[in-house]
Write an enzyme that holds these catalytic residues in place. Structure first.
Site, PDB file in Angstrom:
ATOM      1  N   GLY A  35       6.972  12.660  11.394  1.00 55.16           N
ATOM      2  CA  GLY A  35       8.303  12.236  10.951  1.00 55.16           C
ATOM      3  C   GLY A  35       8.309  11.231   9.879  1.00 55.16           C
ATOM      4  O   GLY A  35       9.363  10.732   9.687  1.00 55.16           O
ATOM      5  N   ASP A  36       6.984  10.747   9.424  1.00 59.22           N
ATOM      6  CA  ASP A  36       7.099   9.594   8.475  1.00 59.22           C
ATOM      7  C   ASP A  36       6.034   9.848   7.479  1.00 59.22           C
ATOM      8  O   ASP A  36       5.207  10.835   7.439  1.00 59.22           O
ATOM      9  CB  ASP A  36       7.250   8.450   9.185  1.00 59.22           C
ATOM     10  CG  ASP A  36       7.913   7.390   8.047  1.00 59.22           C
ATOM     11  OD1 ASP A  36       7.494   7.162   7.306  1.00 59.22           O
ATOM     12  OD2 ASP A  36       8.966   6.625   8.792  1.00 59.22           O
ATOM     13  N   ASP A  37       5.362   8.726   6.911  1.00 56.54           N
ATOM     14  CA  ASP A  37       4.436   8.714   6.170  1.00 56.54           C
ATOM     15  C   ASP A  37       3.060   9.296   6.725  1.00 56.54           C
ATOM     16  O   ASP A  37       2.849   8.869   7.966  1.00 56.54           O
ATOM     17  CB  ASP A  37       3.905   7.229   5.396  1.00 56.54           C
ATOM     18  CG  ASP A  37       4.995   6.822   4.614  1.00 56.54           C
ATOM     19  OD1 ASP A  37       5.718   7.664   3.803  1.00 56.54           O
ATOM     20  OD2 ASP A  37       5.559   5.974   4.803  1.00 56.54           O
TER      21      ASP A  37
END
Length: 565
Positions: A342-344
């Protein structure tokens, strides 16, 4: 005579490396020109434009290594002929040139480490992967039913194994089963081995994740002021630690933490799955990481780290579940990982505003090789936004990102200070990505009100090479900082197919960014990036020095970047 020339070039070749390689290249073309008359014509014209020479090089499909083989074969024929008829004058000269070329190639391979060309991570503690002492977690009363809390069993096992740290180290074996646990500390000279079918489950009770002080380079928890929860697997001041197995799983069961975060019910910053601090000689490999409460793997203030053959998964909507975040660390290699979060997927960091500036621990010599994944909210690879200690010598190669928000992103802000420099991004494939390349100069997010807005970051020498993609929304959204221009930003061989070819919106949007470009489609429309790289500006582009320009642009094989760690 041979040894004289060998030692002569050993001591002096590096000083004359650029001339050597150029001479060798022209010699290779000369030898091939007997078969490719076009080569003789171009050489006869005395072309000054290096890119024209490279276009010829491509057109004839001549590789430098092939030319060297040809040199060697011809040299052998000449030596045999010399032995037969003793016509040595001409042949000795040719043989000397052939020997010269081979020496140049050999020493060029030994010395050319500036572009990070190694295809694999190097293991510093490979010999220590076999431990003379081994115990199973079951010997300390652990029960793998997914219900029994085994924190004490892990703690007791590691306490016992610590007695073998000066006797070759030890292995803690985790067999198949569901092993529920709270946070536990690792020890030096340890292999934590998760067997096939083994899963370490993070407790869903926050009480099983102790609260610790914030990192000195952050000054507070990343999400909330004050302290933070300790990671599930934790360690500090360690040496020679391996976390591996036969594709076992570490599952943080993070959904409860995500809900607490969204609902504002947390008192402290969420925990990571693995955090190792001030440690050296770390290997994390052959595992699956699931559902981290926060970042998955966080080496901070570490050195000599290998992260290899991992699968890291979390729901695309899970908040801040970064894959691997090297932070104020040196000699980090991330290789052959598949990450959907859900992110980098990978985020390189080095401290936050005045705390990071004061602590002054940069991240450097970071290699990211063959990374594949997806993120619909963030980037495949990002640098920052916490980069106040500085980030440099970053090599990213063979990145494949699909159905995602952003390919590569650099994030910073006034108040960060620090620097991001000497970054080489090579061989990127993007499929259905909204923004291929993004710079954000005003990211914001400060730890407190005490940051210095006049502490401006230095962003320079960032090279994007061989970037290709389809279904792209925006090719580049490049926003620097007014009065603090990002400089020497280079694009070479970038081809991006946009979703909406007839859109009135420019595929490249730039402000306060300056650099060079070559062979870019769609064409960069920003005046500050239009100037060509070759023949005058390759030295301004990291990874495209004259030596590496010949190697990179002609498709020649790279020499290994030999890591000593």
């Amino acid at each position: 005579m041979f040894f004289f020339f060998f030692f002569f070039f050993f001591f002096f070749n590096y000083a004359f490396l650029k001339l050597d390689l150029l001479f060798s290249l022209f010699l290779g073309i000369y030898l091939k020109s007997r078969h490719y008359r076009t080569g003789r014509k171009i050489m006869g014209k005395g072309t000054e434009e290096m890119d024209l020479l490279l276009e010829f090089w491509r057109a004839q499909t001549v590789s430098f290594n092939d030319s060297l083989v040809q040199c060697f074969l011809e040299g052998g024929s000449l030596r045999r002929e010399r032995e037969r008829d003793h016509r040595s004058s001409f042949h000795m000269k040719r043989s000397f040139l052939l020997l010269y070329v081979l020496l140049v190639q050999a020493f060029y391979g030994a010395w050319s480490s500036s572009v990070g060309g190694s295809l694999h991570c190097e293991y510093s503690n490979l010999a220590n992967l076999h431990r003379p002492h081994s115990v199973s977690i079951t010997e300390f009363g652990a029960v793998g039913d997914g219900v029994t809390l085994n924190t004490k069993a892990f703690q007791n096992a590691l306490f016992y194994l610590n007695s073998f740290s000066d006797k070759g180290g030890a292995k803690l074996f985790v067999p198949a089963g569901q092993w529920l646990t709270g946070s536990f500390d690792l020890i030096s000279h340890l292999t934590l081995w998760l067997d096939k079918g083994a899963t370490i489950l993070g407790s869903t009770s926050s009480e099983d994740w102790p609260v610790v002080d914030p990192l000195p380079s952050y000054g507070r928890g990343r999400e909330l002021p004050g302290q933070r929860h300790r990671s599930l697997i934790y360690g500090q001041n360690l040496t020679d630690v391996v976390i591996t197995g036969e594709n076992g799983t570490i599952d943080g069961q993070g959904s409860v933490w995500w809900d607490w975060f969204r609902n504002g019910e947390l008192n402290y910053t969420r925990p990571h799955l693995v955090e190792l601090m001030n440690s050296t000689g770390l290997i994390i490999s052959n595992l699956t990481f699931l559902n981290s409460p926060f970042w998955n793997i966080h080496p901070v203030y570490c050195r000599d780290v290998v992260v290899k053959n991992l699968t890291i998964l979390a729901p695309l909507e899970s908040p801040n579940t970064d894959g691997v975040d090297p932070d104020s660390s040196t000699n980090v290699c991330i290789e052959d990982c598949y990450i959907v979060t859900g992110d980098d997927l990978v985020s390189i960091k080095s401290g936050w505003d005045e705390y990071g500036i004061s602590y002054a621990r940069p991240s450097s010599k970071i290699k990211i090789i063959r990374l594949t994944g997806q993120t619909t909210s963030s980037s495949g690879v990002s640098i920052g936004s916490e980069m106040s200690g500085g980030v440099s010598e970053v090599y990213i190669k063979d990145l494949h990102l699909f159905n995602s928000s952003t390919g590569i992103r650099i994030k910073t802000s006034p108040g960060r200070g620090g620097y991001v420099r000497n970054v080489h991004i090579l061989n990127v494939k993007l499929d259905n990505v909204k923004k291929a390349i993004r710079f954000t100069g005003k990211y914001g997010e400060h730890p407190d009100e005490d940051f210095d807005p006049k502490a401006l970051p230095v962003i320079e020498k960032i090279t994007f090479e061989n970037v290709h993609g389809g279904g792209i929304g925006v090719a580049g959204l490049l926003e620097g900082i007014e009065g603090d221009e990002f400089k020497n930003i280079c694009f070479i061989n970038v081809t991006l197919t946009l979703k909406k070819k007839n859109s009135k919106k420019s595929p490249w949007e730039c402000s306060n960014v300056r650099g060079y470009s070559q062979w870019v489609s769609p064409e960069i429309t920003c005046d500050s990036l239009k100037e060509s790289i070759f023949p005058e500006h390759q030295s301004d582009c990291f990874g495209l020095s004259e030596n590496n320009h010949l190697e990179i642009s002609s498709g020649l094989g790279r020499s290994p970047w030999l890591l000593s760690w």
